[in-house]
Scaffold this motif. Structure first.
Motif, PDB file in Angstrom:
ATOM      1  N   LYS A  42      61.079   0.355  21.879  1.00 35.82           N
ATOM      2  CA  LYS A  42      60.498   1.276  20.890  1.00 35.82           C
ATOM      3  C   LYS A  42      60.202   2.647  21.513  1.00 35.82           C
ATOM      4  O   LYS A  42      60.590   3.680  20.981  1.00 35.82           O
ATOM      5  N   SER A  43      59.490   2.643  22.642  1.00 38.26           N
ATOM      6  CA  SER A  43      59.144   3.929  23.272  1.00 38.26           C
ATOM      7  C   SER A  43      60.387   4.662  23.733  1.00 38.26           C
ATOM      8  O   SER A  43      60.487   5.888  23.592  1.00 38.26           O
ATOM      9  N   THR A  44      61.327   3.926  24.294  1.00 32.58           N
ATOM     10  CA  THR A  44      62.559   4.571  24.768  1.00 32.58           C
ATOM     11  C   THR A  44      63.290   5.225  23.602  1.00 32.58           C
ATOM     12  O   THR A  44      63.784   6.348  23.720  1.00 32.58           O
ATOM     13  N   MET A  46      61.978   6.407  20.855  1.00 32.65           N
ATOM     14  CA  MET A  46      61.251   7.631  20.477  1.00 32.65           C
ATOM     15  C   MET A  46      61.487   8.739  21.497  1.00 32.65           C
ATOM     16  O   MET A  46      61.650   9.902  21.138  1.00 32.65           O
ATOM     17  N   ARG A  47      61.520   8.365  22.773  1.00 33.09           N
ATOM     18  CA  ARG A  47      61.758   9.375  23.808  1.00 33.09           C
ATOM     19  C   ARG A  47      63.166   9.970  23.688  1.00 33.09           C
ATOM     20  O   ARG A  47      63.342  11.168  23.903  1.00 33.09           O
ATOM     21  N   VAL A  48      64.137   9.139  23.314  1.00 28.99           N
ATOM     22  CA  VAL A  48      65.502   9.648  23.127  1.00 28.99           C
ATOM     23  C   VAL A  48      65.554  10.579  21.907  1.00 28.99           C
ATOM     24  O   VAL A  48      66.173  11.649  21.953  1.00 28.99           O
ATOM     25  N   LEU A 153      54.727   8.105  15.931  1.00 30.33           N
ATOM     26  CA  LEU A 153      53.503   7.705  16.621  1.00 30.33           C
ATOM     27  C   LEU A 153      53.749   6.377  17.325  1.00 30.33           C
ATOM     28  O   LEU A 153      54.136   5.386  16.686  1.00 30.33           O
ATOM     29  N   ASP A 154      53.545   6.368  18.638  1.00 28.67           N
ATOM     30  CA  ASP A 154      53.796   5.161  19.424  1.00 28.67           C
ATOM     31  C   ASP A 154      52.489   4.396  19.602  1.00 28.67           C
ATOM     32  O   ASP A 154      51.571   4.886  20.279  1.00 28.67           O
ATOM     33  N   GLU A 155      52.394   3.241  18.970  1.00 28.05           N
ATOM     34  CA  GLU A 155      51.217   2.363  19.073  1.00 28.05           C
ATOM     35  C   GLU A 155      49.897   3.093  18.798  1.00 28.05           C
ATOM     36  O   GLU A 155      48.950   3.008  19.598  1.00 28.05           O
TER      37      GLU A 155
HETATM   38  P1  ADP Z   1      55.055   1.444  26.178  1.00 26.38           P
HETATM   39  O1  ADP Z   1      54.420   0.089  26.292  1.00 26.38           O
HETATM   40  O2  ADP Z   1      54.413   2.334  25.163  1.00 26.38           O
HETATM   41  O3  ADP Z   1      56.543   1.358  26.060  1.00 26.38           O
HETATM   42  P2  ADP Z   1      55.083   1.722  28.987  1.00 26.38           P
HETATM   43  O4  ADP Z   1      53.756   1.535  29.636  1.00 26.38           O
HETATM   44  O5  ADP Z   1      56.089   0.623  28.953  1.00 26.38           O
HETATM   45  O6  ADP Z   1      54.766   2.221  27.520  1.00 26.38           O
HETATM   46  O7  ADP Z   1      55.811   2.991  29.580  1.00 26.38           O
HETATM   47  C1  ADP Z   1      55.104   4.149  29.924  1.00 26.38           C
HETATM   48  C2  ADP Z   1      56.060   5.055  30.701  1.00 26.38           C
HETATM   49  O8  ADP Z   1      56.592   4.340  31.838  1.00 26.38           O
HETATM   50  C3  ADP Z   1      57.260   5.511  29.906  1.00 26.38           C
HETATM   51  O9  ADP Z   1      57.570   6.838  30.276  1.00 26.38           O
HETATM   52  C4  ADP Z   1      58.372   4.567  30.318  1.00 26.38           C
HETATM   53  O10 ADP Z   1      59.647   5.196  30.205  1.00 26.38           O
HETATM   54  C5  ADP Z   1      58.011   4.286  31.763  1.00 26.38           C
HETATM   55  N1  ADP Z   1      58.400   2.927  32.141  1.00 26.38           N
HETATM   56  C6  ADP Z   1      58.305   1.797  31.399  1.00 26.38           C
HETATM   57  N2  ADP Z   1      58.783   0.739  32.065  1.00 26.38           N
HETATM   58  C7  ADP Z   1      59.177   1.201  33.280  1.00 26.38           C
HETATM   59  C8  ADP Z   1      59.759   0.579  34.417  1.00 26.38           C
HETATM   60  N3  ADP Z   1      60.061  -0.724  34.441  1.00 26.38           N
HETATM   61  N4  ADP Z   1      60.014   1.357  35.483  1.00 26.38           N
HETATM   62  C9  ADP Z   1      59.749   2.660  35.439  1.00 26.38           C
HETATM   63  N5  ADP Z   1      59.200   3.314  34.403  1.00 26.38           N
HETATM   64  C10 ADP Z   1      58.926   2.588  33.324  1.00 26.38           C
END
Ligand code: ADP
Ligand code: ADP
Length: 220
Positions: A42-44, A46-48, A153-155
């Motif tokens: 999901k976050s990825t 949105m980031r894209v 909005l993320d979470e």
């Molecule tokens: P969410 O739970 O909202 O996806 P995360 O805590 O997983 O948030 O991610 C926060 C940040 O850390 C983001 O910028 C994400 O791209 C990065 N991130 C998530 N997982 C990893 C990972 N395994 N290694 C490096 N960076 C990560």
């Protein structure tokens, strides 16, 4: 008009396939719930969409264009990705004034968004002492500064107290009722089922169900 179109996004981080053919659209006038377990992508996604990460394959468009080709992007899309991204030593109002400055906006607009998110009584306090719920409100105020038709909005419900959750749900619905497209992620279906009109359920980097909530209820 469709306001977010994601088609065939693929993104690999080392051995991890974060996005594996992610495709969906987000329409104006309703909340689209973006639901799936942690790590689903999901976050990825949105980031894209925001051009903060690049996809290996696929397209992500906002109002028909890639984010990076939008003129005045903050007037097109507002996003709350990380409620921690504020300046702890500034007051909430000064933080917003600083952000507004870069968009050619002034104090009048800042005071409007403060009012909209219910932060008036805390606006002159330092953001560093804010609860998570107040940080979320401040992050949303920042996202709303440019009055964008699209919000992501993320979470936003994560970590809120029950009163904050009720407020957030009503607020998300009111943003959609103003005609905005609102994409809201959550790892819990129950957080969004009363709020979203459209659900995009994801797992392992792809969509596993895409349905209107009315259809979902009719089928059950
Ligand atoms: P969410 O739970 O909202 O996806 P995360 O805590 O997983 O948030 O991610 C926060 C940040 O850390 C983001 O910028 C994400 O791209 C990065 N991130 C998530 N997982 C990893 C990972 N395994 N290694 C490096 N960076 C990560
Ligand atoms: P969600 O938001 O649904 O929790 P994410 O998009 O944060 O999912 O993560 C999808 C997958 O990609 C997870 O396995 C996560 O650890 C991984 N990931 C995300 N960002 C990074 C990053 N910057 N580096 C390495 N792995 C990442």
């Amino acid at each position: 008009q469709t306001t977010i179109e994601v088609a065939g996004l693929r993104k690999r981080f080392g051995q991890t396939m974060a996005l594996d053919g992610m495709s969906f659209t987000v329409e104006p006038g309703q909340v689209t719930g973006f639901v799936g377990p942690n790590g689903a992508g999901k976050s990825t996604t949105m980031r894209v969409i925001l051009g903060l990460d690049s996809a290996d394959e696929g397209t992500a468009l906002v109002g028909g264009r890639p984010y990076k080709s939008l003129r005045a992007p903050l007037h097109h899309v507002g996003a709350l990705l990380d409620a921690g991204a504020l300046q702890p030593s500034r007051t909430a109002r000064n933080h917003l004034l600083w952000l507004a400055h870069f968009q050619g906006l002034g104090a009048t607009r800042v005071d409007e968004v403060i009012e909209q998110v219910g932060l008036r009584s805390a606006a002159r306090r330092k953001a560093g002492g804010f609860s998570l719920g107040m940080r979320q409100r401040l992050g949303i105020a920042a996202a709303l500064l440019g009055d964008p038709p699209v919000l992501m909005l993320d979470e936003p419900v994560n970590g809120l107290d029950p009163e904050g959750i009720v407020w957030m749900r009503g607020f998300l619905r009111s943003l959609a009722a103003q005609g905005r497209a609102v994409l809201v992620s959550s790892h819990l279906m129950s957080e969004l089922e009363d709020t979203a009109g459209h659900l995009v359920v994801v797992g392992r980097g792809r969509v596993v169900a895409d349905t209107s909530v009315a259809d979902l209820i009719a089928a059950s």
